[in-house]
Write an enzyme that holds these catalytic residues in place. Structure first.
Site, PDB file in Angstrom:
ATOM      1  CG  MET A  56     -18.430  28.909  73.441  1.00 37.34           C
ATOM      2  SD  MET A  56     -16.565  29.435  73.625  1.00 37.34           S
ATOM      3  CE  MET A  56     -16.217  28.232  74.859  1.00 37.34           C
TER       4      MET A  56
ATOM      5  CB  CYS B 175     -28.187  30.819  70.447  1.00 42.09           C
ATOM      6  SG  CYS B 175     -27.718  31.202  68.963  1.00 42.09           S
TER       7      CYS B 175
ATOM      8  CG  HIS C 153     -25.124  34.276  78.081  1.00 38.01           C
ATOM      9  ND1 HIS C 153     -24.720  34.510  77.443  1.00 38.01           N
ATOM     10  CD2 HIS C 153     -24.932  35.694  78.626  1.00 38.01           C
ATOM     11  CE1 HIS C 153     -24.388  35.469  76.923  1.00 38.01           C
ATOM     12  NE2 HIS C 153     -23.851  36.474  77.943  1.00 38.01           N
TER      13      HIS C 153
ATOM     14  N   GLY D 159     -19.328  37.159  80.441  1.00 39.83           N
ATOM     15  CA  GLY D 159     -18.646  38.065  80.879  1.00 39.83           C
ATOM     16  C   GLY D 159     -17.592  37.409  82.143  1.00 39.83           C
TER      17      GLY D 159
END
Length: 334
Positions: free
Chosen positions: A14, A96, A167, A209
């Site tokens: 991150m 990203c 993701h 999530g």
């Protein structure tokens, strides 16, 4: 323990969050979870000479370096630098969605170029002996994930990639901000589960999530090889990590605790300050350690307000900890 076993639970890369201080903190909470760096561009390492971006503490292992880029030759050189610096894994960012990343032709835009990604994987695998992995989305923009994701995975597997983190959302490269891309596109866990059926020998971790360790365990029990947690692991690190070694990795225990993690950080903070660093560079990652416990607000306030003051050091952290400890015992893990 093999690296693929550590990948059963990982903390996501991150930007502006998972720096070396954050990773050192997370390692005090879990001995086994796989940790990731912030994304580092291959160009910064190879053309910019910014090898200081590879700095990390030996205690962080197992730790993976995430690279951004799309030039196979440059990525191979950057991977070589990362492996020489001691990283256990080199991960290529194909997820990203930021404008800056798109303009550099890397990140989620690479979902449109599986052949190029395969070339990048092959070049990096030829350059290093450590694992080369991918983090991707299920697709971008108007792509049909049911069609593009299997093709993407097939290409990288053929190039020698043995582990991937998916993701479970699309990325919309136009019309949504990076923050919106983390929340608005719907999650499709079932699609990721189906990919495990199509690629049984590919180690697949799911991302997106996942807010609790209970949810991570449920996904692992459902047949996935790994779970990567991002924001929840950052904002409530103790909730995610203190019982992970026991519940995910089968360690006998005892579980770690936020309290003991703070104590373990004190010598690290002292060394950081002695090297010319500032307290807030470390403590900004510690604000959520006591989330949900009495005294958490006082802990956050004392560190937020005091850590940037001249001369602030371990004494401030100890004083803030003293405001938490008398109020409630550490939350028991389930």
């Amino acid at each position: 323990m093999q690296l693929e076993q550590h990948a059963k639970l990982s903390v996501a890369p991150m930007m502006d969050w998972t720096d070396r201080h954050c990773r050192y903190l997370h390692r005090q909470l879990s001995r086994h979870a796989l940790l990731y760096t912030e994304m580092v561009t291959a160009a910064a390492l190879v053309r910019g000479g910014a090898v200081h971006l590879l700095d990390h503490d030996p205690a962080e292992h197992p730790v993976a370096l995430q690279l951004g880029g799309s030039d196979p030759v440059e990525l191979a050189k950057a991977a070589r630098l990362g492996a020489a610096a001691g990283y256990d894994e080199i991960n290529l960012n194909c997820g990203c969605p930021s404008d800056r990343v798109q303009s550099g032709t890397f990140g989620a835009v690479l979902m449109r170029q599986p052949g190029l990604v395969a070339d990048c994987v092959a070049a990096m695998r030829d350059a290093v002996d450590v694992d080369v992995t991918i983090k991707c989305r299920i697709g971008v923009d108007d792509q049909d994930p049911e069609n593009v994701l299997p093709e993407f995975l097939a290409r990288i597997v053929a190039a020698g990639c043995e582990r991937v983190t998916i993701h479970a959302r699309k990325a919309w490269l136009q019309g949504l901000s990076p923050k919106e891309n983390r929340d608005i596109p719907p999650l499709d866990y079932d699609l990721v589960m189906r990919m495990k059926g199509l690629f049984p020998n590919l180690h697949i971790s799911i991302n997106g999530g996942v807010a609790t360790l209970d949810q991570a365990v449920e996904l692992l029990d459902g047949g996935l090889d790994g779970v990567m947690i991002g924001r929840a692991a950052y904002h409530q690190p103790a909730d995610i990590l203190i019982s992970a070694d026991r519940r995910v990795f089968g360690s006998a225990g005892p579980d770690t605790s936020a309290d003991t993690a703070v104590q373990a950080m004190l010598p690290y903070i002292e060394a950081h300050l002695s090297a010319g660093g500032r307290l807030h560079q470390v403590t900004r990652h510690m604000l959520g350690l006591f989330a949900g416990r009495p005294g958490a607000r006082t802990w956050r306030r004392m560190l937020s307000e005091g850590a940037t003051a001249p001369g602030a050091g371990p004494a401030l952290v100890e004083a803030a900890l003293a405001e938490v400890l008398p109020l409630a015992p550490a939350r028991k893990a389930v």
